[in-house]
Design a protein around this motif. Structure first.
Motif, PDB file in Angstrom:
ATOM      1  N   THR A 199      39.931  38.265  35.795  1.00 28.27           N
ATOM      2  CA  THR A 199      38.684  38.983  35.602  1.00 28.27           C
ATOM      3  C   THR A 199      38.626  39.574  34.202  1.00 28.27           C
ATOM      4  O   THR A 199      39.556  40.245  33.766  1.00 28.27           O
ATOM      5  CB  THR A 199      38.552  40.108  36.650  1.00 28.27           C
ATOM      6  OG1 THR A 199      38.618  39.506  37.948  1.00 28.27           O
ATOM      7  CG2 THR A 199      37.246  40.848  36.507  1.00 28.27           C
ATOM      8  N   GLY A 255      29.348  35.312  30.469  1.00 28.26           N
ATOM      9  CA  GLY A 255      30.687  34.854  30.811  1.00 28.26           C
ATOM     10  C   GLY A 255      31.593  35.916  31.400  1.00 28.26           C
ATOM     11  O   GLY A 255      32.767  35.665  31.633  1.00 28.26           O
ATOM     12  N   TYR A 285      39.867  29.967  38.702  1.00 26.05           N
ATOM     13  CA  TYR A 285      40.749  28.805  38.580  1.00 26.05           C
ATOM     14  C   TYR A 285      42.200  29.167  38.889  1.00 26.05           C
ATOM     15  O   TYR A 285      42.959  28.338  39.338  1.00 26.05           O
ATOM     16  CB  TYR A 285      40.650  28.181  37.183  1.00 26.05           C
ATOM     17  CG  TYR A 285      39.351  27.473  36.958  1.00 26.05           C
ATOM     18  CD1 TYR A 285      39.021  26.341  37.703  1.00 26.05           C
ATOM     19  CD2 TYR A 285      38.443  27.927  36.015  1.00 26.05           C
ATOM     20  CE1 TYR A 285      37.820  25.693  37.513  1.00 26.05           C
ATOM     21  CE2 TYR A 285      37.237  27.284  35.820  1.00 26.05           C
ATOM     22  CZ  TYR A 285      36.934  26.167  36.554  1.00 26.05           C
ATOM     23  OH  TYR A 285      35.749  25.534  36.371  1.00 26.05           O
ATOM     24  N   ASP A 312      37.372  34.565  36.939  1.00 27.72           N
ATOM     25  CA  ASP A 312      37.533  33.134  36.693  1.00 27.72           C
ATOM     26  C   ASP A 312      38.515  32.662  37.763  1.00 27.72           C
ATOM     27  O   ASP A 312      39.704  32.889  37.649  1.00 27.72           O
ATOM     28  CB  ASP A 312      38.086  32.898  35.298  1.00 27.72           C
ATOM     29  CG  ASP A 312      38.302  31.440  34.989  1.00 27.72           C
ATOM     30  OD1 ASP A 312      38.011  30.587  35.862  1.00 27.72           O
ATOM     31  OD2 ASP A 312      38.768  31.141  33.875  1.00 27.72           O
TER      32      ASP A 312
END
Length: 132
Positions: free
Chosen positions: A41, A124, A130, A128
């Motif tokens: 984050t 953005g 992933y 994230d």
């Protein structure tokens, strides 16, 4: 008609004692800090993606739940320790650590007063996933 889940939240609720959970691998259970870390984050400075409409409403909610020895739902149900109650100058207030937010919206969903709203991160910002 269907009622919202938050309409069933009671300040005086006393959970039953939790018995030890059997049959799980402790190696697959993640702490709150792990969840925040692995979500990568990141927010831009001055991010304000969780809106608190009225701080006085939060103060009243905190007192209502504290009277029964319970945490307010936004604190107790937050998956990333974004929400906390702090005491300052003799008053208990709602505080947010926005940099931890993984945008799950739990706080908005469980707020019994409908006093919080989560907005998507911009430019953005945010988690994230992933890494999870």
């Amino acid at each position: 008609t269907l009622s919202e889940d938050r309409s069933h939240i009671r300040a005086d609720y006393k959970p039953k004692k939790k018995s030890e959970i059997k049959g799980y691998d402790k190696g697959t259970i993640y702490s709150t800090a792990d969840v925040v870390f692995y979500s990568f984050t990141q927010y831009h400075p001055e991010n304000a993606h969780i809106e608190e409409f009225d701080s006085e409403v939060c103060k009243r909610c905190i007192e209502k739940f504290a009277k029964h020895g319970n945490e307010v739902p936004c604190v107790g149900d937050c998956t990333a320790e974004v929400h906390e109650v702090i005491e300052k100058d003799g008053a208990r207030t709602h505080h947010m650590n926005l940099e931890n937010c993984v945008q799950c919206r739990t706080c908005e969903i469980v707020c019994p007063e409908k006093n919080l709203r989560v907005h998507p991160g911009v430019h953005g910002s945010g988690p994230d996933f992933y890494g999870l």
